[in-house]
Structures are given as structure tokens and as C-alpha cells.
Design a protein around this motif. Structure first.
Motif, PDB file in Angstrom:
ATOM      1  N   VAL A 184      43.461  43.934  32.157  1.00  0.00           N
ATOM      2  CA  VAL A 184      42.651  45.012  31.336  1.00  0.00           C
ATOM      3  C   VAL A 184      42.369  44.513  30.131  1.00  0.00           C
ATOM      4  O   VAL A 184      40.971  44.733  29.708  1.00  0.00           O
ATOM      5  CB  VAL A 184      43.675  46.340  31.170  1.00  0.00           C
ATOM      6  N   THR A 185      43.258  43.927  29.284  1.00  0.00           N
ATOM      7  CA  THR A 185      42.879  43.469  28.017  1.00  0.00           C
ATOM      8  C   THR A 185      41.635  42.213  28.139  1.00  0.00           C
ATOM      9  O   THR A 185      40.941  42.063  27.051  1.00  0.00           O
ATOM     10  CB  THR A 185      44.118  43.063  27.049  1.00  0.00           C
ATOM     11  N   LYS A 186      41.871  41.369  29.060  1.00  0.00           N
ATOM     12  CA  LYS A 186      41.089  40.003  29.004  1.00  0.00           C
ATOM     13  C   LYS A 186      39.956  40.458  29.832  1.00  0.00           C
ATOM     14  O   LYS A 186      38.762  39.802  29.476  1.00  0.00           O
ATOM     15  CB  LYS A 186      41.721  39.004  29.635  1.00  0.00           C
ATOM     16  N   TYR A 187      39.888  41.254  30.813  1.00  0.00           N
ATOM     17  CA  TYR A 187      38.580  41.348  31.639  1.00  0.00           C
ATOM     18  C   TYR A 187      37.843  42.627  31.604  1.00  0.00           C
ATOM     19  O   TYR A 187      36.736  42.557  32.334  1.00  0.00           O
ATOM     20  CB  TYR A 187      39.114  40.929  33.180  1.00  0.00           C
ATOM     21  N   ALA A 188      38.270  43.422  31.164  1.00  0.00           N
ATOM     22  CA  ALA A 188      37.771  44.808  31.331  1.00  0.00           C
ATOM     23  C   ALA A 188      36.935  45.238  29.874  1.00  0.00           C
ATOM     24  O   ALA A 188      37.470  45.225  28.893  1.00  0.00           O
ATOM     25  CB  ALA A 188      38.704  46.142  31.558  1.00  0.00           C
ATOM     26  N   ASP A 189      35.778  45.870  29.917  1.00  0.00           N
ATOM     27  CA  ASP A 189      35.246  46.136  29.006  1.00  0.00           C
ATOM     28  C   ASP A 189      35.313  47.881  28.891  1.00  0.00           C
ATOM     29  O   ASP A 189      34.870  48.526  29.511  1.00  0.00           O
ATOM     30  CB  ASP A 189      33.567  46.064  29.192  1.00  0.00           C
ATOM     31  N   LEU A 190      36.290  48.110  27.828  1.00  0.00           N
ATOM     32  CA  LEU A 190      36.604  49.497  27.702  1.00  0.00           C
ATOM     33  C   LEU A 190      35.595  50.377  27.286  1.00  0.00           C
ATOM     34  O   LEU A 190      35.806  51.643  27.252  1.00  0.00           O
ATOM     35  CB  LEU A 190      37.916  49.472  26.813  1.00  0.00           C
ATOM     36  N   SER A 191      34.458  49.814  26.994  1.00  0.00           N
ATOM     37  CA  SER A 191      33.501  50.625  26.137  1.00  0.00           C
ATOM     38  C   SER A 191      32.433  51.103  27.645  1.00  0.00           C
ATOM     39  O   SER A 191      31.486  51.790  27.276  1.00  0.00           O
ATOM     40  CB  SER A 191      32.721  49.876  25.251  1.00  0.00           C
ATOM     41  N   ASN A 192      32.864  50.772  28.634  1.00  0.00           N
ATOM     42  CA  ASN A 192      31.855  50.724  29.639  1.00  0.00           C
ATOM     43  C   ASN A 192      32.541  51.113  30.961  1.00  0.00           C
ATOM     44  O   ASN A 192      33.082  50.404  31.962  1.00  0.00           O
ATOM     45  CB  ASN A 192      31.297  49.474  30.154  1.00  0.00           C
ATOM     46  N   CYS A 193      33.207  52.371  30.949  1.00  0.00           N
ATOM     47  CA  CYS A 193      34.089  52.933  31.856  1.00  0.00           C
ATOM     48  C   CYS A 193      33.727  54.268  32.671  1.00  0.00           C
ATOM     49  O   CYS A 193      32.791  54.661  32.091  1.00  0.00           O
ATOM     50  CB  CYS A 193      35.550  53.413  31.046  1.00  0.00           C
ATOM     51  N   TYR A 194      34.026  54.163  33.820  1.00  0.00           N
ATOM     52  CA  TYR A 194      33.517  55.257  34.868  1.00  0.00           C
ATOM     53  C   TYR A 194      34.688  56.099  35.808  1.00  0.00           C
ATOM     54  O   TYR A 194      35.515  55.378  35.988  1.00  0.00           O
ATOM     55  CB  TYR A 194      32.352  54.683  35.757  1.00  0.00           C
ATOM     56  N   LEU A 195      34.704  57.157  35.582  1.00  0.00           N
ATOM     57  CA  LEU A 195      35.735  57.903  36.650  1.00  0.00           C
ATOM     58  C   LEU A 195      34.863  58.003  38.047  1.00  0.00           C
ATOM     59  O   LEU A 195      33.868  58.555  38.083  1.00  0.00           O
ATOM     60  CB  LEU A 195      35.876  59.150  35.938  1.00  0.00           C
ATOM     61  N   MET A 196      35.995  57.667  39.122  1.00  0.00           N
ATOM     62  CA  MET A 196      35.298  57.868  40.525  1.00  0.00           C
ATOM     63  C   MET A 196      36.351  58.403  41.353  1.00  0.00           C
ATOM     64  O   MET A 196      37.441  57.936  41.029  1.00  0.00           O
ATOM     65  CB  MET A 196      34.773  56.456  41.000  1.00  0.00           C
ATOM     66  N   ASN A 245      47.678  36.320  44.774  1.00  0.00           N
ATOM     67  CA  ASN A 245      47.994  34.829  44.650  1.00  0.00           C
ATOM     68  C   ASN A 245      46.987  34.026  44.087  1.00  0.00           C
ATOM     69  O   ASN A 245      45.962  34.084  44.672  1.00  0.00           O
ATOM     70  CB  ASN A 245      48.291  34.552  46.232  1.00  0.00           C
ATOM     71  N   LEU A 246      47.205  33.950  42.931  1.00  0.00           N
ATOM     72  CA  LEU A 246      46.251  32.997  42.047  1.00  0.00           C
ATOM     73  C   LEU A 246      45.807  31.586  42.564  1.00  0.00           C
ATOM     74  O   LEU A 246      45.074  30.997  42.026  1.00  0.00           O
ATOM     75  CB  LEU A 246      46.576  32.971  40.483  1.00  0.00           C
ATOM     76  N   THR A 247      46.878  31.114  43.339  1.00  0.00           N
ATOM     77  CA  THR A 247      46.817  29.736  43.758  1.00  0.00           C
ATOM     78  C   THR A 247      46.091  29.681  45.127  1.00  0.00           C
ATOM     79  O   THR A 247      45.734  28.479  45.336  1.00  0.00           O
ATOM     80  CB  THR A 247      48.287  29.061  44.068  1.00  0.00           C
ATOM     81  N   GLU A 248      45.876  30.617  45.845  1.00  0.00           N
ATOM     82  CA  GLU A 248      45.202  30.612  47.199  1.00  0.00           C
ATOM     83  C   GLU A 248      44.063  31.343  47.064  1.00  0.00           C
ATOM     84  O   GLU A 248      43.814  32.543  46.983  1.00  0.00           O
ATOM     85  CB  GLU A 248      46.240  31.162  48.325  1.00  0.00           C
ATOM     86  N   PRO A 249      42.724  30.621  46.756  1.00  0.00           N
ATOM     87  CA  PRO A 249      41.375  31.280  46.582  1.00  0.00           C
ATOM     88  C   PRO A 249      40.822  31.945  47.930  1.00  0.00           C
ATOM     89  O   PRO A 249      39.563  31.534  48.155  1.00  0.00           O
ATOM     90  CB  PRO A 249      40.614  30.193  46.019  1.00  0.00           C
ATOM     91  N   THR A 250      41.574  32.487  48.583  1.00  0.00           N
ATOM     92  CA  THR A 250      40.983  32.871  50.097  1.00  0.00           C
ATOM     93  C   THR A 250      40.650  34.457  49.822  1.00  0.00           C
ATOM     94  O   THR A 250      39.505  34.912  50.253  1.00  0.00           O
ATOM     95  CB  THR A 250      42.169  32.937  50.889  1.00  0.00           C
ATOM     96  N   ASP A 251      41.378  35.293  48.954  1.00  0.00           N
ATOM     97  CA  ASP A 251      40.984  36.635  48.644  1.00  0.00           C
ATOM     98  C   ASP A 251      39.684  36.921  47.549  1.00  0.00           C
ATOM     99  O   ASP A 251      40.126  36.384  46.334  1.00  0.00           O
ATOM    100  CB  ASP A 251      41.974  37.409  48.396  1.00  0.00           C
ATOM    101  N   PRO A 252      38.659  37.497  47.716  1.00  0.00           N
ATOM    102  CA  PRO A 252      37.573  37.699  46.821  1.00  0.00           C
ATOM    103  C   PRO A 252      38.169  38.413  45.776  1.00  0.00           C
ATOM    104  O   PRO A 252      37.402  38.437  44.711  1.00  0.00           O
ATOM    105  CB  PRO A 252      36.321  38.085  47.627  1.00  0.00           C
ATOM    106  N   PRO A 259      30.127  43.756  40.039  1.00  0.00           N
ATOM    107  CA  PRO A 259      31.481  43.723  40.231  1.00  0.00           C
ATOM    108  C   PRO A 259      32.187  44.550  38.945  1.00  0.00           C
ATOM    109  O   PRO A 259      31.513  44.902  38.245  1.00  0.00           O
ATOM    110  CB  PRO A 259      31.696  42.166  39.932  1.00  0.00           C
ATOM    111  N   ALA A 260      33.390  44.994  39.205  1.00  0.00           N
ATOM    112  CA  ALA A 260      34.086  45.683  38.393  1.00  0.00           C
ATOM    113  C   ALA A 260      35.829  45.608  38.403  1.00  0.00           C
ATOM    114  O   ALA A 260      35.968  44.973  39.624  1.00  0.00           O
ATOM    115  CB  ALA A 260      33.617  47.023  38.359  1.00  0.00           C
ATOM    116  N   PRO A 275      38.097  41.324  40.728  1.00  0.00           N
ATOM    117  CA  PRO A 275      37.280  40.192  41.428  1.00  0.00           C
ATOM    118  C   PRO A 275      37.631  38.922  41.059  1.00  0.00           C
ATOM    119  O   PRO A 275      37.788  38.499  39.807  1.00  0.00           O
ATOM    120  CB  PRO A 275      35.884  40.537  41.096  1.00  0.00           C
ATOM    121  N   ARG A 276      37.851  37.891  42.007  1.00  0.00           N
ATOM    122  CA  ARG A 276      38.240  36.549  41.558  1.00  0.00           C
ATOM    123  C   ARG A 276      37.285  35.704  40.528  1.00  0.00           C
ATOM    124  O   ARG A 276      37.660  34.909  39.958  1.00  0.00           O
ATOM    125  CB  ARG A 276      38.730  35.746  42.661  1.00  0.00           C
ATOM    126  N   THR A 277      35.947  36.209  40.916  1.00  0.00           N
ATOM    127  CA  THR A 277      34.961  35.570  40.015  1.00  0.00           C
ATOM    128  C   THR A 277      35.058  35.608  38.597  1.00  0.00           C
ATOM    129  O   THR A 277      34.864  35.240  37.613  1.00  0.00           O
ATOM    130  CB  THR A 277      33.689  36.041  40.549  1.00  0.00           C
TER     131      THR A 277
END
Length: 324
Positions: free
Chosen positions: A148-160, A39-46, A110-111, A67-69
């Protein structure tokens, strides 16, 4: 993690399973699940989360945690591909314990976290889960999903991965090490985070003998998980279960310069397997961070989130100090 049933004497029932005469299983009940929250309009969830189909033909999907940040900055986030546990047989990416962990990891690192909802055994035995998670890596490479395209750095990826998910992350890592440059670019895996990973073997280890009747993960339960998860006819010394049968493949991880974090505790019947893998990785020249503590039990930080400082610290150390 299990129902209020003695798992040593009734392992199927403790897992919420019924074994049918034809060898199939029936899942009697599902563990609590948490729906995604976007829910992008309700900034309650971090942390925002959403489910995205991975392969409709196999009914697989991924759950993304943002992360909303990140919405307010142009800096791209590290990308963590997460694989849930459940002995290859039970639980989902939407299971509350894993949803909560991914939410915390996304917020605190954050990630951007991509949690894979892979197919379960015995309907889909190993290596199906490995295949599904490799498909998730290829999906990340090709998707036009904005998170993925806007917020992720694909060159800095980890498997967990956690527990059986740690096993899956390890084997997917081995596959990614082979095709990292040619097939996955621009996705670049930089390390593995193995959270109480689930491995086995035919010969019992001291921790397995000591904790054979443990109420969380006794041998009767882990043996059933291997029986249902491994290819038909395979025993626990199969390479999917026992990585010590193929130590030569560890050189692939060393050659890429990856770091590997392995966490565990001495109240976990699988801890000797985890420490054995960490030692073997070090002997092959891999940069390993072993994070082992006294006491506790398998999955303790999932069931008691207030005790998750070890895994959160390990993730932050891996992701935010890549050259340490």
C-alpha cells in the motif's frame, strides 16, 4: 452460482444453506476458493496476492492484488477497494470467482486491488458489512503494509463491488462522502464502480416479475438474501435495500464530483433496480456511466470470464480517464 437444485422451490438448498429451527443457518458446503500467491522469486504469476488481517477481533481481513509490473516502476498505481458478492450471506474474498476477477482487474487496469473479506449475515446483519468495509478504508489510511505505502496512489482511489458487494460499495461510498476529507485523508475516493449491484424493494419491478423463476437469481433466492441480510424486522424498502427511499443522499456524491459506473444486463432480475439508481443519480447531477447490455444473466462474467470485457472496460474507463 447455485447448486444443481431448482432455486425457485428450494432456495436455501440451492445456496448450500440449511435453515435451523432457531432461525440460524448452516452452510453445508463452501464454493471453491483460491489461495493467495505471493512468490517474488518465481515470475510466473502476472499478479501477486496476499491476505492481511484487518481486525483480528472480528476475524476480518483483506486480500491484496499487486501487478508484478509494479515492482519495476516508480509510478504509483490507482487503488481499487473491491467488495465481493454472495447476497450478504455466502462466499468470501478468497472465492475463486472473485479472486480471478480481482486478479484480472489488477493486471488489466493496472491497479492495486484491496478485496475485503467482510462478515456475513445472518450472524452479522447489515450494516456490519458496511462497517467492515469502512474499517478497510481506515486501514488503508494507517497501514504500513509495503504494497500500500510503496505502490498505491492513495489520492486515486475507487470503490468497486459485485452484486451484494455493489450494494455495499454504494453504501460505503455514501459514508465516505460524508467523512471524505476529515476522516479518510490522504485516501481520496474518486468514484464508484457498481458491478451488477444488488438492490431490492417491496413492490416488484417488471424485470423481477419477468424473471421470477430465473434459474440464476429467482425472487425466492433474492428474498431470502434480504430476509437474512437486513436488520431484524426490516422489509425490502429499508434504505439498505431500496436506495430510492433516500434519494436525498445522492447529493453528497454529486457535491464531491464523483463518477459512478453501473453495469447490468436485461437477463438479470435486478436490472430495473440498477437502471433506476443510475437514472436517479443522473437526476441529482452525478456523472453516471450506465453500462447495460441485452441478454446474459446475473453474474455471467464471473462464471464466464471470457465475457468480462464490459466490466474490465468500465474499470479502465473510470480509472484511466478520471476527468472524462
Amino acid at each position: 452460482m447455485f447448486a444443481a437444485i431448482d432455486p425457485s422451490t428450494h432456495p436455501y438448498a440451492a445456496l448450500g444453506l440449511t435453515r435451523n429451527p432457531d432461525g440460524s443457518i448452516t452452510r453445508a458446503a463452501e464454493a471453491p476458493i483460491t489461495p493467495p500467491s505471493c512468490n517474488l522469486t518465481e515470475p510466473t504469476d502476472p499478479v501477486l496476492s496476499k491476505d492481511v488481517p484487518l481486525n483480528p477481533s472480528t476475524n476480518t481481513s483483506v486480500r491484496l492484488f499487486l501487478p508484478r509490473t509494479a515492482l519495476d516502476t516508480a509510478t504509483k498505481l490507482p487503488l481499487i477497494i473491491y467488495v465481493h458478492g454472495g447476497g450478504f450471506v455466502i462466499l468470501r474474498a478468497a472465492s475463486t470467482i472473485f479472486h480471478n476477477l480481482c486478479t484480472t482487474v489488477a493486471s488489466e487496469t493496472p491497479a492495486l486491488v484491496v478485496s475485503v473479506d467482510y462478515r456475513l449475515a445472518p450472524e452479522h446483519r447489515l450494516p456490519t458489512a458496511y462497517d467492515d468495509c469502512m474499517e478497510a478504508l481506515h486501514w488503508i489510511k494507517t497501514t504500513d503494509d509495503e504494497w500500500v505505502t510503496k505502490y498505491a496512489d492513495l489520492s486515486n482511489c475507487y470503490l468497486m463491488g459485485t452484486s451484494a458487494g455493489g450494494n455495499i460499495a454504494y453504501h460505503v461510498g455514501l459514508r465516505a462522502a460524508v467523512c471524505a476529507v476529515d476522516e479518510l485523508g490522504p485516501v481520496k475516493v474518486n468514484g464508484l464502480i457498481l458491478h451488477q449491484p444488488f438492490f431490492g424493494g417491496v413492490e416488484r419491478t417488471p424485470s423481477e416479475i419477468k424473471l421470477a423463476t430465473d434459474t440464476i437469481l429467482p425472487l425466492a433466492v433474492s428474498d431470502i438474501m434480504w430476509e437474512l441480510g437486513l436488520p431484524l424486522g426490516a422489509d425490502r424498502d429499508h434504505e439498505y435495500s431500496n436506495p430510492m427511499t433516500r434519494p436525498d443522499v445522492l447529493d453528497k456524491i454529486k457535491d464531491l464530483g464523483w463518477r459512478v459506473i453501473v453495469t447490468g444486463c436485461d437477463g438479470d432480475s435486478t436490472v430495473d433496480r440498477q437502471m433506476e439508481l443510475a437514472k436517479a443519480l443522473k437526476e441529482h447531477g452525478v456523472k453516471v456511466l450506465g453500462k447495460f447490455i441485452e441478454g446474459e444473466y446475473h453474474g455471467y462474467d464471473l462464471l464466464e470470464p471470457s465475457k468480462s470485457e464490459l466490466i474490465l472496460g468500465a474499470v479502465q474507463e473510470m480509472v484511466n480517464s478520471p476527468n472524462k
